[in-house]
Design a protein around this motif. Structure first.
Motif, PDB file in Angstrom:
ATOM      1  N   MET A   1      -5.735  -8.710  -3.914  1.00 31.89           N
ATOM      2  CA  MET A   1      -6.445  -8.356  -2.689  1.00 31.89           C
ATOM      3  C   MET A   1      -6.428  -9.544  -1.720  1.00 31.89           C
ATOM      4  O   MET A   1      -6.660 -10.685  -2.129  1.00 31.89           O
ATOM      5  CB  MET A   1      -7.894  -7.953  -2.998  1.00 31.89           C
TER       6      MET A   1
ATOM      7  N   ALA B   1     -15.161  -8.165   4.361  1.00 31.05           N
ATOM      8  CA  ALA B   1     -16.133  -7.444   3.537  1.00 31.05           C
ATOM      9  C   ALA B   1     -17.418  -8.244   3.358  1.00 31.05           C
ATOM     10  O   ALA B   1     -18.506  -7.658   3.225  1.00 31.05           O
ATOM     11  CB  ALA B   1     -15.524  -7.122   2.169  1.00 31.05           C
TER      12      ALA B   1
ATOM     13  N   SER C   1     -11.333   0.675   3.892  1.00 28.35           N
ATOM     14  CA  SER C   1     -12.333   0.933   2.848  1.00 28.35           C
ATOM     15  C   SER C   1     -12.734  -0.360   2.141  1.00 28.35           C
ATOM     16  O   SER C   1     -13.885  -0.509   1.731  1.00 28.35           O
ATOM     17  CB  SER C   1     -11.813   1.960   1.838  1.00 28.35           C
ATOM     18  N   ILE C   2     -11.785  -1.308   2.003  1.00 23.73           N
ATOM     19  CA  ILE C   2     -12.115  -2.608   1.415  1.00 23.73           C
ATOM     20  C   ILE C   2     -13.074  -3.364   2.325  1.00 23.73           C
ATOM     21  O   ILE C   2     -14.046  -3.978   1.869  1.00 23.73           O
ATOM     22  CB  ILE C   2     -10.838  -3.430   1.163  1.00 23.73           C
TER      23      ILE C   2
ATOM     24  N   LEU D   1      -9.302  -9.823   3.904  1.00 24.96           N
ATOM     25  CA  LEU D   1     -10.090  -8.590   3.779  1.00 24.96           C
ATOM     26  C   LEU D   1     -11.406  -8.855   3.062  1.00 24.96           C
ATOM     27  O   LEU D   1     -12.431  -8.235   3.371  1.00 24.96           O
ATOM     28  CB  LEU D   1      -9.281  -7.521   3.038  1.00 24.96           C
ATOM     29  N   ILE D   2     -11.394  -9.781   2.101  1.00 21.75           N
ATOM     30  CA  ILE D   2     -12.632 -10.146   1.404  1.00 21.75           C
ATOM     31  C   ILE D   2     -13.609 -10.786   2.380  1.00 21.75           C
ATOM     32  O   ILE D   2     -14.819 -10.499   2.367  1.00 21.75           O
ATOM     33  CB  ILE D   2     -12.326 -11.109   0.243  1.00 21.75           C
TER      34      ILE D   2
ATOM     35  N   LEU E   1     -14.435   3.484  -2.327  1.00 19.26           N
ATOM     36  CA  LEU E   1     -13.109   3.056  -2.776  1.00 19.26           C
ATOM     37  C   LEU E   1     -12.213   4.247  -3.126  1.00 19.26           C
ATOM     38  O   LEU E   1     -11.020   4.253  -2.811  1.00 19.26           O
ATOM     39  CB  LEU E   1     -13.242   2.109  -3.973  1.00 19.26           C
TER      40      LEU E   1
ATOM     41  N   GLU F   1      -7.024   2.356   3.013  1.00 21.17           N
ATOM     42  CA  GLU F   1      -7.518   1.557   1.892  1.00 21.17           C
ATOM     43  C   GLU F   1      -8.025   0.208   2.373  1.00 21.17           C
ATOM     44  O   GLU F   1      -9.047  -0.289   1.891  1.00 21.17           O
ATOM     45  CB  GLU F   1      -6.420   1.369   0.856  1.00 21.17           C
TER      46      GLU F   1
ATOM     47  N   ALA G   1     -16.299  -1.861   1.991  1.00 20.09           N
ATOM     48  CA  ALA G   1     -16.828  -2.027   0.627  1.00 20.09           C
ATOM     49  C   ALA G   1     -17.960  -3.034   0.565  1.00 20.09           C
ATOM     50  O   ALA G   1     -18.845  -2.933  -0.288  1.00 20.09           O
ATOM     51  CB  ALA G   1     -15.706  -2.442  -0.326  1.00 20.09           C
TER      52      ALA G   1
END
Length: 380
Positions: free
Chosen positions: A1, A9, A129-130, A5-6, A252, A126, A133
């Motif tokens: 990942m 999030a 969605s991450i 993106l983290i 997810l 996706e 999340a």
């Protein structure tokens, strides 16, 4: 990942705690500030209204680099939550909650576009969605932690937690999120051009009414679980973890299914499921384990429909993608505000009735989603 993106999030995690923790700590806030539970529900509505007023700020920032906008929005989140933690009375906390909500919709609008630009080919849903999340993880860990802190220390510690997390997020967005190509400036009027078409309004209507239906019930979930389902106050933290687990899984799975089956189909099916579950909550909430299972299914549906709405809105808003992405959160939180208010009125019949009041809202949201899917899905 991807680390970028983290980092995105992380931002939605902080926003998620700020928004949803109020449901778990509502009785503590009401007791401390000496207001009733329905009046304390205004703090939920104030945050939601802040989202609605904050999203249009993107019009002023449309020429700025996307990463710079994210950093400014995180700073505003930090300030708002620290102020809320120090509020001495109802009115100051109401203002603090409003300010805390200002960056919410704008952040989602910008972060959705950044996530899409950073996504691998064919993985845009996706990736979004991450990014989303973080908000579901907030409900899995952050909100129960906030509820626990309120039970053992003070509800003020919850908002301090959000402020501290905001500082961490600010650092990782600065370090991990690359500079991405900005959007073409279509001018002030060009940002609104997509609103002349019916497709965006169908999505926004489905979002506002669908989520409003859920929040009629979810805004008062704690007294429902304790007073009707018979759970102890000490078990609420564990139940909030269960609700958060439903959100994580729903979000997810929805992201992957949307890339496979189209966001319109997934959103329509999930919104229909939410209608049925809300009705079952009204009928079966006196049975503890039925109430817990249905709660998990409903929170899963709440976020299973979220990323399809976010992705679709960006697709139907050419030339105004940032505003379009933010408008989803405006609709989401406008629905939350109305839902919390209507749910508060329904409390006069008992803690089960907010779920019943939410059914017609969710049903109309389903109908709007279905119309969009039938008429416009092939284009988007």
């Amino acid at each position: 990942m991807k680390k970028s993106l983290i980092a995105l999030a992380f931002g939605t995690l902080g926003l998620g705690i700020a928004e949803f923790a109020m449901m778990g700590i509502l009785p503590y806030v009401a007791t401390d500030l000496e207001v009733s539970i329905p009046v304390a529900g205004h703090f939920i509505s104030a945050y939601a209204l802040g989202v609605c007023f904050g999203a249009p700020m993107l019009l002023l920032a449309r020429k700025r680099p996307l990463k710079q906008i994210l950093l400014v929005l995180m700073t505003l989140m930090i300030v708002g939550n620290i102020c809320a933690s120090m509020a001495p009375n109802y009115w100051v906390l109401l203002l603090g909650r409003f300010v805390s909500g200002l960056p919410h919709g704008a952040y989602f609008g910008v972060a959705s576009i950044v996530a899409g630009k950073l996504a691998d080919k064919g993985k845009s849903s996706e990736a979004v969605s991450i990014m989303i999340a973080g908000m579901t993880v907030a409900n899995l860990f952050g909100v129960p932690l906030g509820t626990s802190l309120s039970h053992t220390l003070s509800w003020r510690a919850t908002f301090l937690l959000v402020g501290a997390w905001g500082l961490i997020t600010l650092y990782y967005i600065w370090r991990w999120v690359p500079q991405v190509e900005g959007l073409k400036d279509t001018g002030f009027k060009g940002q609104f051009r997509f609103l002349k078409k019916p497709a965006p309004w169908l999505i926004l209507g489905a979002t506002a009414l669908g989520n409003g239906g859920v929040f009629c019930w979810y805004s008062y979930i704690t007294p429902l679980l304790t007073e009707v389902s018979g759970f102890s106050a000490e078990s609420i933290t564990a139940l909030m973890v269960l609700a958060g687990f439903g959100m994580v899984v729903g979000n997810l799975v929805s992201g992957r299914m949307s890339d496979r089956y189209t966001p319109g189909k997934v959103g329509t099916v999930v919104q229909g499921m939410i209608c049925v579950v809300l009705l079952l909550i009204f009928l079966l909430s006196p049975h503890p384990w039925c109430s817990a299972i249905l709660m998990t299914l409903c929170t899963a549906g709440l976020f299973a429909v979220s990323s399809p709405e976010q992705v679709l809105m960006i697709r139907v808003a050419p030339g105004g993608e940032m505003l379009g992405g933010a408008c989803v959160q405006m609709a989401f939180n406008l629905g939350n505000a109305v839902g919390a208010y209507i749910g508060g009125l329904a409390l006069s019949g008992g803690y089960r009735y907010p779920a019943l009041a939410g059914v017609p809202f969710a049903l109309v949201g389903f109908i709007l989603f279905l119309v969009f899917y039938k008429k416009f899905q092939a284009k988007y």
